[in-house]
Design a protein around this motif. Sequence first.
Motif, mmCIF file in Angstrom:
data_model
loop_
_atom_site.group_PDB
_atom_site.id
_atom_site.type_symbol
_atom_site.label_atom_id
_atom_site.label_comp_id
_atom_site.label_asym_id
_atom_site.label_seq_id
_atom_site.Cartn_x
_atom_site.Cartn_y
_atom_site.Cartn_z
ATOM 1 N N ASP A 1 0.855 -1.181 0.000
ATOM 2 C CA ASP A 1 0.000 0.000 0.000
ATOM 3 C C ASP A 1 0.894 1.235 0.000
ATOM 4 O O ASP A 1 1.938 1.258 0.657
ATOM 5 C CB ASP A 1 -0.913 -0.001 1.221
ATOM 6 C CG ASP A 1 -1.929 -1.128 1.165
ATOM 7 O OD1 ASP A 1 -2.187 -1.645 0.071
ATOM 8 O OD2 ASP A 1 -2.460 -1.486 2.230
ATOM 9 N N HIS B 1 3.569 -1.700 3.488
ATOM 10 C CA HIS B 1 3.251 -0.358 3.009
ATOM 11 C C HIS B 1 4.509 0.437 2.715
ATOM 12 O O HIS B 1 5.600 0.118 3.170
ATOM 13 C CB HIS B 1 2.356 0.392 3.996
ATOM 14 C CG HIS B 1 2.976 0.586 5.342
ATOM 15 N ND1 HIS B 1 2.808 -0.319 6.357
ATOM 16 C CD2 HIS B 1 3.766 1.555 5.846
ATOM 17 C CE1 HIS B 1 3.471 0.091 7.420
ATOM 18 N NE2 HIS B 1 4.061 1.225 7.134
ATOM 19 N N SER C 1 -1.315 -4.482 -7.077
ATOM 20 C CA SER C 1 -2.463 -4.550 -6.160
ATOM 21 C C SER C 1 -2.284 -3.673 -4.936
ATOM 22 O O SER C 1 -2.518 -4.102 -3.823
ATOM 23 C CB SER C 1 -2.686 -5.997 -5.726
ATOM 24 O OG SER C 1 -1.560 -6.460 -5.005
ATOM 25 N N SER C 2 -1.875 -2.455 -5.128
ATOM 26 C CA SER C 2 -1.672 -1.533 -4.010
ATOM 27 C C SER C 2 -2.899 -0.665 -3.788
ATOM 28 O O SER C 2 -3.598 -0.312 -4.730
ATOM 29 C CB SER C 2 -0.482 -0.611 -4.295
ATOM 30 O OG SER C 2 0.696 -1.348 -4.474
ATOM 31 N N ASP C 3 -3.130 -0.316 -2.531
ATOM 32 C CA ASP C 3 -4.077 0.740 -2.213
ATOM 33 C C ASP C 3 -3.261 2.019 -2.116
ATOM 34 O O ASP C 3 -2.170 2.025 -1.535
ATOM 35 C CB ASP C 3 -4.781 0.474 -0.886
ATOM 36 C CG ASP C 3 -5.721 -0.711 -0.966
ATOM 37 O OD1 ASP C 3 -6.099 -1.099 -2.087
ATOM 38 O OD2 ASP C 3 -6.086 -1.250 0.084
ATOM 39 N N SER D 1 -3.093 6.216 -1.197
ATOM 40 C CA SER D 1 -3.733 7.278 -0.447
ATOM 41 C C SER D 1 -2.896 8.547 -0.536
ATOM 42 O O SER D 1 -1.703 8.533 -0.232
ATOM 43 C CB SER D 1 -3.893 6.845 1.010
ATOM 44 O OG SER D 1 -4.423 7.895 1.775
ATOM 45 N N SER E 1 -5.459 -4.134 -9.337
ATOM 46 C CA SER E 1 -6.525 -4.312 -8.361
ATOM 47 C C SER E 1 -6.146 -3.626 -7.062
ATOM 48 O O SER E 1 -5.368 -4.129 -6.288
ATOM 49 C CB SER E 1 -6.787 -5.803 -8.095
ATOM 50 O OG SER E 1 -5.652 -6.380 -7.497
ATOM 51 N N GLY E 2 -6.662 -2.480 -6.850
ATOM 52 C CA GLY E 2 -6.392 -1.712 -5.637
ATOM 53 C C GLY E 2 -7.335 -0.540 -5.566
ATOM 54 O O GLY E 2 -8.170 -0.328 -6.438
ATOM 55 N N ASP E 3 -7.209 0.226 -4.508
ATOM 56 C CA ASP E 3 -8.044 1.416 -4.333
ATOM 57 C C ASP E 3 -7.187 2.656 -4.511
ATOM 58 O O ASP E 3 -6.066 2.703 -4.076
ATOM 59 C CB ASP E 3 -8.672 1.431 -2.939
ATOM 60 C CG ASP E 3 -9.640 0.271 -2.752
ATOM 61 O OD1 ASP E 3 -10.263 -0.129 -3.745
ATOM 62 O OD2 ASP E 3 -9.762 -0.210 -1.619
#
Length: 167
Positions: A71, A126, A145-147, A149, A165-167
């Motif tokens: 992340d 992270h 596949s990391s989120d 922010s 695939s992540g946010d």
Amino acid sequence: MKKAGIVALIVGIALTLVGAAVVFFAFLSVDFDFAKLNYNISGGTSENYVEKTYDVTEKFDSIYIEDSSADIFFEKATGDKVYVESYEREDVNYDVNVSNKTLYIKRNPKHDVQLFSIAFSEPDTHLTVYLPKKAYDELAIETASSDISLSNELEFKSVDIDVASGD
């Protein structure tokens, strides 16, 4: 039911109970801390996770990050210092350098392919980038596949994020 079927059923139930007892006592031996049971069969070691800090001393206007699954967080630094903190397996390092006024952060594991890894509980890995100034030119991120922010206190003229695939 025939006698052989009854015997097979009793043996099956007995083996199931013995297996459940072995699993219970294995968990009891590690105080139910399932992370202690993680094991990398191909490397023959337990997976240890560590925090690392990478200092950045050169000036830059843009940021490029290449990672696989950690992340990624961007935070406003409290001082004038730019640094990157990671929490990853101990065999994973990041190449952090500035070239052509761009900060490059690339995952550089010694052996990232883990074909035979047993993991009951994995911590969240992270990468946190601490930035002192408010505005930057470009942010580019490539990850699997990391989120991701971004702090409200930071601005980028251009943002290009490629994530499977992540946010």
